[in-house]
Design a protein around this motif. Structure first.
Motif, PDB file in Angstrom:
ATOM      1  N   ASN A  36       0.908  -1.533  -0.356  1.00  0.00           N
ATOM      2  CA  ASN A  36       0.437   0.067   0.181  1.00  0.00           C
ATOM      3  C   ASN A  36       1.016   0.952  -0.291  1.00  0.00           C
ATOM      4  O   ASN A  36       0.715   2.122   0.797  1.00  0.00           O
ATOM      5  N   GLY A  37       1.987   0.596  -0.393  1.00  0.00           N
ATOM      6  CA  GLY A  37       2.617   2.845  -0.933  1.00  0.00           C
ATOM      7  C   GLY A  37       4.011   2.963   0.492  1.00  0.00           C
ATOM      8  O   GLY A  37       4.155   3.773  -0.024  1.00  0.00           O
ATOM      9  N   GLU A  38       4.098   1.560   1.249  1.00  0.00           N
ATOM     10  CA  GLU A  38       4.664   2.124   2.084  1.00  0.00           C
ATOM     11  C   GLU A  38       5.278   0.993   2.684  1.00  0.00           C
ATOM     12  O   GLU A  38       5.040  -0.198   2.462  1.00  0.00           O
ATOM     13  N   LYS A  39       7.066   1.135   3.413  1.00  0.00           N
ATOM     14  CA  LYS A  39       8.071  -0.621   3.525  1.00  0.00           C
ATOM     15  C   LYS A  39       7.811  -0.963   5.178  1.00  0.00           C
ATOM     16  O   LYS A  39       7.816  -0.330   5.826  1.00  0.00           O
ATOM     17  N   THR A  40       6.818  -2.117   4.813  1.00  0.00           N
ATOM     18  CA  THR A  40       6.986  -2.998   6.067  1.00  0.00           C
ATOM     19  C   THR A  40       8.488  -3.826   6.209  1.00  0.00           C
ATOM     20  O   THR A  40       8.602  -4.437   5.258  1.00  0.00           O
ATOM     21  N   VAL A  41       8.446  -4.025   7.461  1.00  0.00           N
ATOM     22  CA  VAL A  41       9.642  -4.874   7.533  1.00  0.00           C
ATOM     23  C   VAL A  41       9.014  -7.067   7.929  1.00  0.00           C
ATOM     24  O   VAL A  41       8.064  -6.616   9.174  1.00  0.00           O
TER      25      VAL A  41
END
Length: 54
Positions: A36-41
């Motif tokens: 959704n357009g954001e980076k997550t770990v």
């Protein structure tokens, strides 16, 4: 290289394509996933090494 991995956070299997870093079966790696357009770990456990696309 292609790998079948288990995504711990999403609790599902994924296929990783075009990996430049060699991975070993059974290891867990921390990776960044763009959602959704954001980076997550996320943490991926390597399940299987797959043959290259022919």
């Amino acid at each position: 290289m292609r790998y079948k991995v288990w995504d711990v956070e999403d609790n599902k299997e994924r296929i990783l394509d075009n990996c430049t870093t060699p991975l070993e079966v059974g290891t867990v790696r921390r990776v960044q996933v763009k959602k959704n357009g954001e980076k997550t770990v996320h943490h991926f456990k390597v399940v299987e090494i797959l043959p290259e696309n022919v």
